[in-house]
Design an enzyme around this catalytic site. Structure first.
Site, PDB file in Angstrom:
ATOM      1  N   GLY B 285       0.819  -1.204   0.000  1.00  0.00           N
ATOM      2  CA  GLY B 285       0.000   0.000   0.000  1.00  0.00           C
ATOM      3  C   GLY B 285       0.853   1.254   0.000  1.00  0.00           C
ATOM      4  O   GLY B 285       0.727   2.107  -0.859  1.00  0.00           O
ATOM      5  N   ARG B 671       9.903  -2.455  21.598  1.00  0.00           N
ATOM      6  CA  ARG B 671      10.005  -3.912  21.535  1.00  0.00           C
ATOM      7  C   ARG B 671       9.759  -4.385  20.119  1.00  0.00           C
ATOM      8  O   ARG B 671       8.824  -3.929  19.455  1.00  0.00           O
ATOM      9  CB  ARG B 671       8.914  -4.552  22.410  1.00  0.00           C
ATOM     10  N   LEU B 673       8.444  -7.237  17.858  1.00  0.00           N
ATOM     11  CA  LEU B 673       7.459  -8.279  18.143  1.00  0.00           C
ATOM     12  C   LEU B 673       7.719  -9.577  17.393  1.00  0.00           C
ATOM     13  O   LEU B 673       7.306 -10.651  17.836  1.00  0.00           O
ATOM     14  CB  LEU B 673       6.052  -7.760  17.816  1.00  0.00           C
ATOM     15  N   ASN B 674       8.356  -9.472  16.236  1.00  0.00           N
ATOM     16  CA  ASN B 674       8.663 -10.675  15.447  1.00  0.00           C
ATOM     17  C   ASN B 674       9.936 -10.342  14.681  1.00  0.00           C
ATOM     18  O   ASN B 674       9.924  -9.494  13.780  1.00  0.00           O
ATOM     19  CB  ASN B 674       7.494 -10.991  14.510  1.00  0.00           C
ATOM     20  N   LYS B 676      11.575 -11.780  12.480  1.00  0.00           N
ATOM     21  CA  LYS B 676      11.609 -12.096  11.054  1.00  0.00           C
ATOM     22  C   LYS B 676      10.859 -11.052  10.232  1.00  0.00           C
ATOM     23  O   LYS B 676      11.398 -10.482   9.281  1.00  0.00           O
ATOM     24  CB  LYS B 676      10.979 -13.474  10.851  1.00  0.00           C
ATOM     25  N   THR B 677       9.605 -10.800  10.608  1.00  0.00           N
ATOM     26  CA  THR B 677       8.839  -9.826   9.827  1.00  0.00           C
ATOM     27  C   THR B 677       9.412  -8.427  10.020  1.00  0.00           C
ATOM     28  O   THR B 677       9.396  -7.608   9.103  1.00  0.00           O
ATOM     29  CB  THR B 677       7.345  -9.856  10.204  1.00  0.00           C
ATOM     30  N   GLY B 744       5.531   1.292  15.732  1.00  0.00           N
ATOM     31  CA  GLY B 744       5.405   0.818  14.351  1.00  0.00           C
ATOM     32  C   GLY B 744       6.752   0.935  13.655  1.00  0.00           C
ATOM     33  O   GLY B 744       7.552   1.813  13.962  1.00  0.00           O
ATOM     34  N   GLY B 746       7.029   0.298  10.055  1.00  0.00           N
ATOM     35  CA  GLY B 746       6.845   0.193   8.605  1.00  0.00           C
ATOM     36  C   GLY B 746       7.538   1.271   7.809  1.00  0.00           C
ATOM     37  O   GLY B 746       7.840   1.074   6.631  1.00  0.00           O
ATOM     38  N   GLU B 747       7.761   2.418   8.397  1.00  0.00           N
ATOM     39  CA  GLU B 747       8.236   3.532   7.591  1.00  0.00           C
ATOM     40  C   GLU B 747       9.635   3.997   7.927  1.00  0.00           C
ATOM     41  O   GLU B 747      10.329   4.560   7.086  1.00  0.00           O
ATOM     42  CB  GLU B 747       7.232   4.693   7.692  1.00  0.00           C
TER      43      GLU B 747
END
Ligand code: FAD
Ligand code: SF4
Lengths: 333, 780
Positions: B285, B671, B673-674, B676-677, B744, B746-747
């Site tokens: 997106g 933190r 959270l995963n 890998k992702t 977050g 993502g950016e």
């Protein structure tokens, strides 16, 4: 894309027959360029004659060269062991172009006849003399970073985008043609035209004429040839400047040299002026620089591609120096 | 604690998860899930939807079908401003398979959609009327739509349509538009100018000055999945609720299903309950998948033709109707004393915009919080242009703003003869320099230090152009990365508990980031269930709440909603337990979720499984829904993620070609959270940053306002060979004031990369490039 007829033919004879019979027919190689242009409605053929069943062979010639069928894929040609060892410039040029997927589809014939990547040529909303003679050229005062500085005219400054053709130009390849009138041959440098006042006329091919093969003459010095492509990203980009080169030394004298440029010419650009200025001259930095300038004084740059003059100069000098060093060492490029 | 849990987490780790308190309040405690060593949190769980995606069974919006569906194709305008004189549609209408040609002459009446950031329901990119008049507002605006039985028929018919225009002069040249720049009334809801002290005077007086202009080009969205939707109108009692009247069912590629429903309801003058959007899989997106004309036109055409419609934009179509990142011209002026302490920090400039949207490219965002300057002045002006409205694109503001700011810092370090990291260290603020708030969690120096060590920063030569390998000049550069923590209002979650596990439903989105995976993991940890017993439902406007997948806020927004829902669930479960239950008499705050049930904190014997509680109460399931707490934390603290990007660049001394040899990002994002992702998100952002640094550029013809490179052949993004080894690392220090202690991510990956590359290029070649992208012609 408009609706069209499609036919697959078994050989060149059938292909020509079909082409003569159909209205507004085009030969179809891998389709990686033609189909794109059809999607943009730049090309609107009524019929496609699929010529990918033409010869896919690469054979030795009696003279010691190679003859390459028009339907040989770009990948197959670049992967051929004889090409890799005897004409490395050709294998490297092909591998520097497009992507593996496209090279697997693309044919020798189609590669030679692929059309320019000029953005205004692709966009039917723009003015383009190549698409529509007399319409004007939006590239002249628009985006022309990828455009030519050599062989241009006030009507068109588009580059011929093929890497393979640049290597073929350096190798003095001969193009075998066949048409309704029979067979003939052209030197690769005679195949494409400079735009002049008719940028829509891109080659010397007659209507329905088909490329059936490309012949490489024997050329021992080509074993130490190279192709260098300068571009905006490390792969999958057209050349800003590219250089196909090979040099033969006799002691410290340049006995023979072949040079062709991509990304700067309206056609695959054999740098004959540089060659002439170098043949028989001592292999020094000064002669190289002077020879390169002899070619580039002919350049007609515009604001968006003026950097190519300096880029071509530097790349040519670097490549020539490297070929001379290799020749001195007797090693391979 | 089960044996398995012990093995995974070590003996001294807490087994149960107590209910989170008021993490958003200064006096509230942190979310218990933020503690280190929490089972499952941080584990590299593979994507829950991975198998579906790699086997092709995941269905994207353009892969759904409806009985009787027809295909749409759009015709785009070829002028930037003017009127449509005539549309010749005769040939198209006569072509085989053509069902409808829609233009402004026969389009149904549509209300103008509410605009994102201007109106609470706004999801739309701009407020132009949609195919309602003969006016053309940008080059590329849809002027006709064709429906046909096949996509090929629709495309061919669209191509046959001839449009005559009366073109009028258009402001399509940024150089000209700049001369009429105006101050917008807000930037992302805040002021367009921020001042602390008197920056101009302080700059004049400073011993060391850098005053430079940086320019960044337009960028276009190139998600791997071009925008697409499939939709149907049904009448009567066709919808699930049995309501009378029309309903509109849409499979869309969306990052805001709820806002899109609200906006479409306004456009068509119907109730939000009459529209249902699902978007289970989205192929990226990045800010581009909100509401643009194509969705509205597809719905309008479907109505007119009374047929279900699929509309899939071509790649060119995405460039014509979906906005991108605006170009900017930024001035950064830094005044510093002999020790490198900033006395003045000015970051101002102009971004292209239109009068029909509300997104001044917010390039000063990063500058608001990064450095402790005594005097600060930040401002953004906009140059109105006649173009497709610009929009959000991964880290709007920070991505291009950090290029300017962090390049200027490097220039100052060079002038001072100081290590660029040391200069940044000396200007590390104690409190937010513009808001004055305390930071909730800021460990930038630690991230920088550990990153520098891992990268081998100490090997950098302070003298530019001093390291060579053959034709290549090699240099190192670094830059600070930052992105705000946000948690938008509106999130809610529903938890449905059965003896077999729990379903968590929330109208959030999975666009490839890993949301479904991470939230499954988090819900499992929070409810004390194994991940296999959690089903996370999302991407459906019928689900609880309204969550925008944007601003890197989804993780926190979902986290906050699930925290609230967990509390509601526990309260309801306690209300169900009888006198004879070991849980009897306990209040929610005395409870923790553990081992697939509830237990008393600190008392191993007072425990009952969810299944036991439900069985005893004679219930097969329990379903609760709750709204997330308001985002008060944002008013209490300055909340941001940080990082330092390190880059090793090679510049070819013959050709000017730049090739990146190494890239490392060291992040401080709460933190993780995963692992890998998270690694993928950071890396993906950094790769996009390489594109921004080296090649991405929309060729917007200033004469026509037309995008001239609307294809991936001509609009360059990095290919495999442009991407070097990328290392990512993180502090993993939880933010005590956020759900899960997380931010977050993502950016932030894209931020700082432009400057890190430019600074490395300077270190390699001695050439300072202030104009993106850094192409070879600028280095000759
Ligand atoms: C994204 C992208 C990137 C690319 N990058 C590069 C690059 O970096 N360097 C590069 O050199 N190329 C590049 N290409 C171009 C690619 O090399 C050409 O598309 C390809 O070589 C064309 O071959 P084809 O067989 O597919 O030709 P087609 O598309 O089938 O045909 C092209 C033309 O040749 C004609 N034709 C085909 N065969 C014959 C024949 N035997 N006789 C007469 N006429 C014939 C057709 O009628 C048509 O006019 C790129 C292409 C794409 C799409
Ligand atoms: S340069 Fe040639 S191909 Fe390009 S617009 Fe001008 S005439 Fe057309």
């Amino acid at each position: 894309m408009n609706a069209f007829d499609y036919q697959q033919v078994a050989d060149s004879e059938q292909a020509i027959e079909q082409a003569v019979r159909s209205r507004r027919a085009k030969y179809l190689g891998g389709g990686t360029n033609l189909v794109d242009l059809m999607r943009e409605t730049v090309e609107r053929p009524q019929a496609l004659i699929d010529v990918t069943r033409l010869s896919r062979d690469i054979d030795e010639t009696a003279e010691g060269g190679l003859i390459i069928g028009a339907a040989v894929t770009n990948s197959a040609l670049a992967g051929d062991a004889r090409v890799r060892s005897r004409y490395p410039v050709l294998a490297r040029a092909i591998l520097s172009g497009a992507s593996a997927q496209i090279r697997n589809m693309a044919t020798v014939g189609g590669n030679l006849l692929q059309r320019t990547r000029c953005a205004y040529f692709y966009d039917v909303a723009a003015r383009c003399n190549k698409r529509e003679p007399g319409a004007g050229c939006d590239a002249l005062e628009g985006f022309h970073r990828y455009h030519a500085i050599l062989g241009t005219s006030p009507s068109c400054i588009a580059t011929h985008p093929s890497d393979m053709a640049v290597a073929l130009a350096a190798l003095d390849a001969r193009i075998h043609l066949r048409g309704p009138e029979g067979e003939r041959q052209l030197a690769i440098t005679e195949l494409h035209r400079e735009p002049g006042e008719r940028p829509d006329l891109e080659t010397e091919l007659q209507p329905e004429e088909l490329i059936v093969a490309v012949e490489l003459p024997p050329l021992p010095m080509a074993a130490r040839s190279n192709y260098r492509k300068v571009r905006d990203r490390a792969s999958y980009a057209f050349a800003l400047v590219s250089v196909a080169s090979m040099v033969e030394l006799d002691g410290e004298t340049i006995q023979d040299v072949r040079l062709a440029l991509g990304g700067v010419g309206t056609k695959p650009w054999r740098a004959l002026r540089v060659e002439a200025a170098l043949r028989g001259q001592p292999a020094t930095e000064a002669t190289i620089a002077a020879a390169v300038d002899a070619e580039l004084t002919e350049a007609r740059p515009l604001p968006g591609n003026a950097f190519k003059v300096e880029l071509a100069r530097r790349t040519l000098i670097a490549e020539l120096s490297r070929r001379i060093a290799d020749a001195r060492n007797g090693g391979e490029a | 604690m089960s044996a398995l849990d012990k093995e995974r987490s070590g003996d001294n780790q807490p087994a149960g998860v107590a209910l989170a308190g008021d993490y958003w309040r200064p006096e509230g405690g942190p979310d218990p899930l933020s503690e280190k060593g929490r089972i499952g949190i941080g584990a590299p769980l593979s994507r829950v939807d991975g198998a579906e995606k790699v086997t092709g069974s995941a269905r994207f919006a353009g892969e759904f079908t409806f009985e009787g569906m027809v295909y749409a194709a759009l015709v785009y305008s070829a002028i930037a401003n003017g009127r449509i004189l005539n549309i010749d549609r005769r040939e198209a209408e006569a072509m085989g398979g053509v069902v409808l040609v829609m233009t402004h002459e026969n389009a149904p009446r549509l209300n103008t959609p509410p605009v994102f950031l201007r109106s609470p329901n706004g999801a739309a990119g701009d407020d132009h009327p949609i195919m309602q008049t003969d006016r053309v507002h940008w080059n590329g605006q849809p002027v006709a739509l064709v429906l046909a039985e096949t996509q090929e028929q629709a495309d061919a018919a669209a191509e046959s349509i001839r449009v005559d225009y009366a073109a009028e002069p258009a402001m399509t040249d940024f150089e000209l538009a700049k001369t009429h720049a105006r101050r917008p009334d807000n930037v992302l809801g805040g002021p367009a100018e921020i001042t602390v002290g008197d920056a101009d005077a302080a700059f004049e007086a400073a011993a060391h000055q850098i005053d430079a202009t940086y320019t960044t080009p337009r960028h276009n969205h190139n998600a791997i999945e071009p925008h697409a939707l499939t939709l149907v109108w049904t009448t009567g009692d066709g919808d699930e609720s049995g309501r009378e009247g029309e309903t509109l069912r849409i499979h869309d590629a969306s990052q805001c299903v709820d806002l899109a429903v609200a906006s479409l309801a306004e456009v068509f003058g119907i109730e939000t309950s009459q529209i249902h959007i699902t978007s289970p899989f989205v192929g990226g997106g990045f800010g581009g998948k909100a509401l643009w004309q194509h969705q509205i036109l597809a719905a309008a055409a479907a109505k007119l033709a009374d047929r279900p419609v699929r509309l899939a934009l071509s790649r060119e179509g995405v460039y014509r109707v979906v906005g991108g990142r605006a170009c900017t011209e930024q001035r950064v002026a830094l005044g510093a004393d002999e020790q490198g302490r900033l006395q003045a920090l000015i970051h101002s400039g102009i971004a292209a915009m239109t009068q029909h949207n509300n997104l001044p490219e917010p390039f000063f965002q990063a500058t608001k919080c990064l450095y402790a300057a005594d005097h600060i002045r930040l401002s953004i002006d906009v140059a109105d242009m006649q173009m497709l409205a610009n929009t959000f694109m991964r880290a709007p503001g920070e991505s291009v703003g950090s290029f300017a700011l962090e390049s200027a810092l490097d220039e100052l370090a060079d002038q001072l003869g100081m290590d660029p990291l040391e200069l940044r260290r000396r200007n590390e603020p104690e409190r937010d320099p513009t808001s004055g708030l305390a930071f909730s969690s800021r460990h930038l120096l630690e991230a920088a230090r550990s990153g520098a060590e891992r990268f081998g920063w100490s090997e950098r030569s302070a003298t530019p152009a001093s390291r060579h390998e053959g034709e290549w000049q090699i240099g190192l550069g670094c830059a600070t990365a930052t992105y705000p923590y946000i948690r938008m209002p509106g999130a809610a979650a529903r938890i449905t508990l059965t003896p077999d596990g729990a379903t968590v439903g929330i109208a959030a989105h999975e666009m490839g980031m890993g949301t479904a995976t991470v939230q499954t993991q988090v819900a499992a940890a929070r409810l004390g269930l194994p991940v296999e017993k959690i089903a996370f439902h999302y991407g459906d406007s019928h689900l609880a709440g309204s969550v925008l997948a944007g601003g890197s806020q989804q993780t926190a927004a979902i986290g906050g909603a699930v925290i609230a829902a967990q509390r509601a669930l526990v309260a309801e479960l306690l209300a169900l337990v009888g006198q004879d239950s070991p849980l009897s008499g306990l209040s929610p705050d005395e409870i923790e979720c553990r081992n697939e049930g509830l237990g008393a904190i600190g008392n191993g014997s007072r425990f009952e499984t969810y299944a036991q509680i439900l069985a005893r109460a004679g219930q097969s399931e329990l379903s609760v829904q709750a709204d997330a707490a308001g985002s008060e934390e944002l008013a209490n603290w300055s909340m941001h993620s940080f990082g330092t990007i390190f880059c090793e660049a090679g510049v070819n001394s013959v050709t000017g070609e730049v090739r990146i040899r190494r890239l490392l990002g060291s992040f401080d994002c709460g933190r993780i959270l995963n692992t890998k992702t998270a690694t993928s998100q950071f890396r993906g952002g950094m790769i996009m940053g390489l594109g921004l640094a080296l090649m991405e550029e929309t060729l917007f013809d200033p004469r026509s306002g037309r995008v001239m490179n609307p294809s991936l052949a001509d609009y360059h993004v990095p290919v495999q060979m442009d991407v070097p080894e990328i290392e990512v690392m993180w502090t993993d220090i939880p933010d005590p004031h956020t759900p899960m202690g997380a931010h977050g991510i993502g950016e932030i990956g894209i931020t700082g990369v432009g400057a890190a590359v430019a600074n490395a290029v300077y270190n390699a070649s001695g050439k300072r490039i202030r104009d993106l992208p850094i192409t070879l012609d600028k280095l000759l």
